[in-house]
Design a protein around this motif. Structure first.
Motif, PDB file in Angstrom:
ATOM      1  N   SER A 195      50.928  36.547  53.100  1.00 25.71           N
ATOM      2  CA  SER A 195      49.504  36.194  53.097  1.00 25.71           C
ATOM      3  C   SER A 195      48.683  37.250  53.819  1.00 25.71           C
ATOM      4  CB  SER A 195      49.288  34.822  53.747  1.00 25.71           C
ATOM      5  OG  SER A 195      49.495  34.883  55.146  1.00 25.71           O
ATOM      6  N   ALA A 196      49.229  37.798  54.896  1.00 30.09           N
ATOM      7  CA  ALA A 196      48.511  38.850  55.627  1.00 30.09           C
ATOM      8  C   ALA A 196      48.430  40.128  54.802  1.00 30.09           C
ATOM      9  CB  ALA A 196      49.198  39.120  56.960  1.00 30.09           C
ATOM     10  N   LEU A 197      49.537  40.501  54.173  1.00 32.42           N
ATOM     11  CA  LEU A 197      49.555  41.722  53.363  1.00 32.42           C
ATOM     12  C   LEU A 197      48.607  41.633  52.177  1.00 32.42           C
ATOM     13  CD1 LEU A 197      53.400  42.359  53.423  1.00 32.42           C
ATOM     14  CD2 LEU A 197      51.665  43.916  54.347  1.00 32.42           C
ATOM     15  N   THR A 198      48.446  40.453  51.624  1.00 33.63           N
ATOM     16  CA  THR A 198      47.596  40.279  50.435  1.00 33.63           C
ATOM     17  C   THR A 198      46.248  39.653  50.755  1.00 33.63           C
ATOM     18  OG1 THR A 198      48.566  38.099  49.999  1.00 33.63           O
ATOM     19  CG2 THR A 198      49.639  39.998  48.972  1.00 33.63           C
ATOM     20  N   ARG A 199      46.054  39.216  52.022  1.00 28.40           N
ATOM     21  CA  ARG A 199      44.836  38.521  52.447  1.00 28.40           C
ATOM     22  C   ARG A 199      44.572  37.291  51.572  1.00 28.40           C
ATOM     23  NH1 ARG A 199      41.398  41.933  55.937  1.00 28.40           N
ATOM     24  NH2 ARG A 199      42.570  43.836  56.317  1.00 28.40           N
ATOM     25  N   SER A 200      45.636  36.564  51.282  1.00 23.41           N
ATOM     26  CA  SER A 200      45.557  35.421  50.364  1.00 23.41           C
ATOM     27  C   SER A 200      45.836  34.108  51.075  1.00 23.41           C
ATOM     28  CB  SER A 200      46.573  35.589  49.226  1.00 23.41           C
ATOM     29  OG  SER A 200      46.340  36.760  48.499  1.00 23.41           O
ATOM     30  N   ARG A 201      45.180  33.081  50.597  1.00 23.70           N
ATOM     31  CA  ARG A 201      45.479  31.724  51.067  1.00 23.70           C
ATOM     32  C   ARG A 201      46.720  31.201  50.357  1.00 23.70           C
ATOM     33  NH1 ARG A 201      40.502  28.876  53.224  1.00 23.70           N
ATOM     34  NH2 ARG A 201      38.912  30.501  53.435  1.00 23.70           N
ATOM     35  N   MET A 202      47.243  30.097  50.882  1.00 20.36           N
ATOM     36  CA  MET A 202      48.497  29.541  50.357  1.00 20.36           C
ATOM     37  C   MET A 202      48.398  29.228  48.868  1.00 20.36           C
ATOM     38  SD  MET A 202      51.047  28.978  52.650  1.00 20.36           S
ATOM     39  CE  MET A 202      51.839  27.438  52.191  1.00 20.36           C
ATOM     40  N   SER A 203      47.323  28.603  48.450  1.00 14.90           N
ATOM     41  CA  SER A 203      47.203  28.209  47.048  1.00 14.90           C
ATOM     42  C   SER A 203      47.195  29.425  46.128  1.00 14.90           C
ATOM     43  CB  SER A 203      45.933  27.382  46.837  1.00 14.90           C
ATOM     44  OG  SER A 203      44.797  28.082  47.328  1.00 14.90           O
ATOM     45  N   ASP A 204      46.582  30.522  46.568  1.00 11.18           N
ATOM     46  CA  ASP A 204      46.534  31.730  45.749  1.00 11.18           C
ATOM     47  C   ASP A 204      47.904  32.394  45.665  1.00 11.18           C
ATOM     48  OD1 ASP A 204      43.760  31.495  45.258  1.00 11.18           O
ATOM     49  OD2 ASP A 204      43.348  32.316  47.242  1.00 11.18           O
ATOM     50  N   LEU A 205      48.656  32.361  46.762  1.00  7.89           N
ATOM     51  CA  LEU A 205      50.016  32.916  46.743  1.00  7.89           C
ATOM     52  C   LEU A 205      50.879  32.179  45.732  1.00  7.89           C
ATOM     53  CD1 LEU A 205      50.712  33.372  50.573  1.00  7.89           C
ATOM     54  CD2 LEU A 205      50.177  35.173  48.921  1.00  7.89           C
ATOM     55  N   MET A 206      50.768  30.857  45.723  1.00 12.29           N
ATOM     56  CA  MET A 206      51.620  30.055  44.847  1.00 12.29           C
ATOM     57  C   MET A 206      51.171  30.111  43.389  1.00 12.29           C
ATOM     58  SD  MET A 206      54.060  29.100  46.655  1.00 12.29           S
ATOM     59  CE  MET A 206      54.821  28.137  45.367  1.00 12.29           C
ATOM     60  N   ASP A 234      50.279  32.778  41.778  1.00 10.40           N
ATOM     61  CA  ASP A 234      50.713  34.020  41.140  1.00 10.40           C
ATOM     62  C   ASP A 234      52.234  34.042  41.043  1.00 10.40           C
ATOM     63  OD1 ASP A 234      49.944  36.947  40.346  1.00 10.40           O
ATOM     64  OD2 ASP A 234      51.604  37.137  41.748  1.00 10.40           O
ATOM     65  N   GLY A 235      52.754  34.111  39.825  1.00 10.57           N
ATOM     66  CA  GLY A 235      54.195  34.026  39.615  1.00 10.57           C
ATOM     67  C   GLY A 235      54.976  35.125  40.291  1.00 10.57           C
ATOM     68  N   ALA A 236      54.494  36.369  40.238  1.00  9.31           N
ATOM     69  CA  ALA A 236      55.216  37.480  40.846  1.00  9.31           C
ATOM     70  C   ALA A 236      55.278  37.345  42.362  1.00  9.31           C
ATOM     71  CB  ALA A 236      54.558  38.808  40.460  1.00  9.31           C
ATOM     72  N   THR A 237      54.170  36.907  42.950  1.00 10.56           N
ATOM     73  CA  THR A 237      54.137  36.743  44.407  1.00 10.56           C
ATOM     74  C   THR A 237      55.022  35.587  44.845  1.00 10.56           C
ATOM     75  OG1 THR A 237      51.864  37.569  44.409  1.00 10.56           O
ATOM     76  CG2 THR A 237      52.627  36.483  46.398  1.00 10.56           C
ATOM     77  N   SER A 238      54.929  34.470  44.155  1.00 13.56           N
ATOM     78  CA  SER A 238      55.755  33.320  44.533  1.00 13.56           C
ATOM     79  C   SER A 238      57.238  33.625  44.339  1.00 13.56           C
ATOM     80  CB  SER A 238      55.348  32.076  43.740  1.00 13.56           C
ATOM     81  OG  SER A 238      55.545  32.259  42.345  1.00 13.56           O
TER      82      SER A 238
END
Length: 333
Positions: A223-234, A236-240
């Motif tokens: 999340s820090a590397l991408t500056r993303s919230r939890m819902s946004d991380l989940m 995206d298929g590649a990130t999850s």
């Protein structure tokens, strides 16, 4: 154990939550003090702590004794630390000032704590790690025998100085490093319950540490590397997919050390998909220009992987990247 004086050392999101609930409760007859700093301390001194529970429109207001100098406080019957792992060693002398022979110290920590191998039943009993406890200050000045481990299942954020917002109705898991359900543990449970703080006691606190670490070691740095919230991380298929790979490494290292993680990677990912647009603690610190909690969450996965001969290639990559991010963030803050 009479709790006449209770200090919350590090009154950020989690520590401040406990301090507010203890201070506002009519069922806790104790002097509640907090050690805090900066604008947060100034706001607490001026107006107390405003705690917004999940879904609440109005805050719980609590007044506490607040200082940035623990030598101003008397010895305490109970200390609860809300500091992150990398903040503890610099606070060792201040914590030691508050101790008396019977004082217990509840340490709310993410990741692998400095006391992890105290009274552990593995072949690594009493093993210490310099990166978790530089110079052995915590081991020497506080002592692992005083510690009660604590895993927080509670989403919280300091939204403004003196103001804390909770994202869920959480709970705190407490456990002795020995696995005993001691009299001290029972009394602290009863104290927190009187303040309407939900507590679960564990005979295997290390299992609980690893179960939460599956999420902390993956979601926090990514999340820090991408500056993303939890819902946004989940979303995206590649990130999850990368998150799942980190979880598999964490689970393998924990099991190699004898932990029963008790949840599959698939179940943990499914839980995460339900969390919503939450900022992880590491993302909060990054955006605030604060040093990141890297070693207990990511660095120790790599170190313990080497100790147990468990490969951790994805965690090693994330460790290198988030460490560089931290250096740049601190340089430009």
């Amino acid at each position: 154990m009479p709790f006449e004086n209770i200090c919350i050392f590090g009154a950020g999101a989690l520590g401040g939550t406990i301090a507010a609930k203890l201070a506002a409760s009519g069922n806790v007859d104790a002097t509640i003090s907090v050690v805090a700093r900066g604008a947060h301390l100034d706001a607490i001194r001026r107006s107390g702590i405003s705690l917004f529970e999940a879904g609440a429109d109005k805050p719980l207001l609590a007044n506490v004794t607040a200082t940035n100098d623990p030598t101003e406080l008397p010895p305490q019957d109970l200390i609860i630390t809300g500091l992150k792992g990398h903040q503890l060693a610099p606070a060792a002398e201040g914590l030691a000032h508050l101790l008396k022979p019977s004082t217990r110290v509840v340490m709310i920590l993410n990741g692998i704590p400095w006391w992890y191998f105290h009274r552990d039943e593995s072949n690594h009993a009493e093993l210490q790690f310099e990166e978790l406890d530089p110079g052995g200050k915590l081991w020497r000045l506080i002592g692992p025998e005083r510690v009660i481990g604590c895993v927080a299942i509670q989403g919280a954020e300091v939204s403004d100085p003196g103001q804390i917002r909770l994202s869920n109705k959480g709970r705190f898991i407490l456990g002795e490093p020995s696995g005993d359900i001691s009299a001290d543990l029972r009394e602290i449970e009863a104290l927190l319950n009187r303040a309407e703080i939900s507590v679960t006691l564990s005979e295997r606190i290390r299992d609980d540490i690893w179960s939460k670490l599956m999420g902390n070691a993956s979601f926090n740095p990514i999340s820090a590397l991408t500056r993303s919230r939890m819902s946004d991380l989940m979303a995206d298929g590649a990130t999850s997919d990368q998150i799942g790979k980190v979880m598999k490494e964490v689970k393998a290292v924990g099991e190699a050390l004898g932990a029963n993680v008790g949840i599959s990677v698939e179940e943990r990912l499914e839980q995460a998909s339900q969390v919503g647009p939450i900022k992880t603690s590491m993302l909060q610190d990054l955006l605030a220009g604060k040093p990141l909690e890297i070693t207990p969450l990511v660095g120790m996965i790599v170190a313990l992987g080497r100790l147990t001969a468990v490969p951790t290639p994805v965690s090693e990559t994330i460790l290198a990247l988030v460490s560089q991010l931290d250096r740049e963030n601190c340089r430009t803050a």
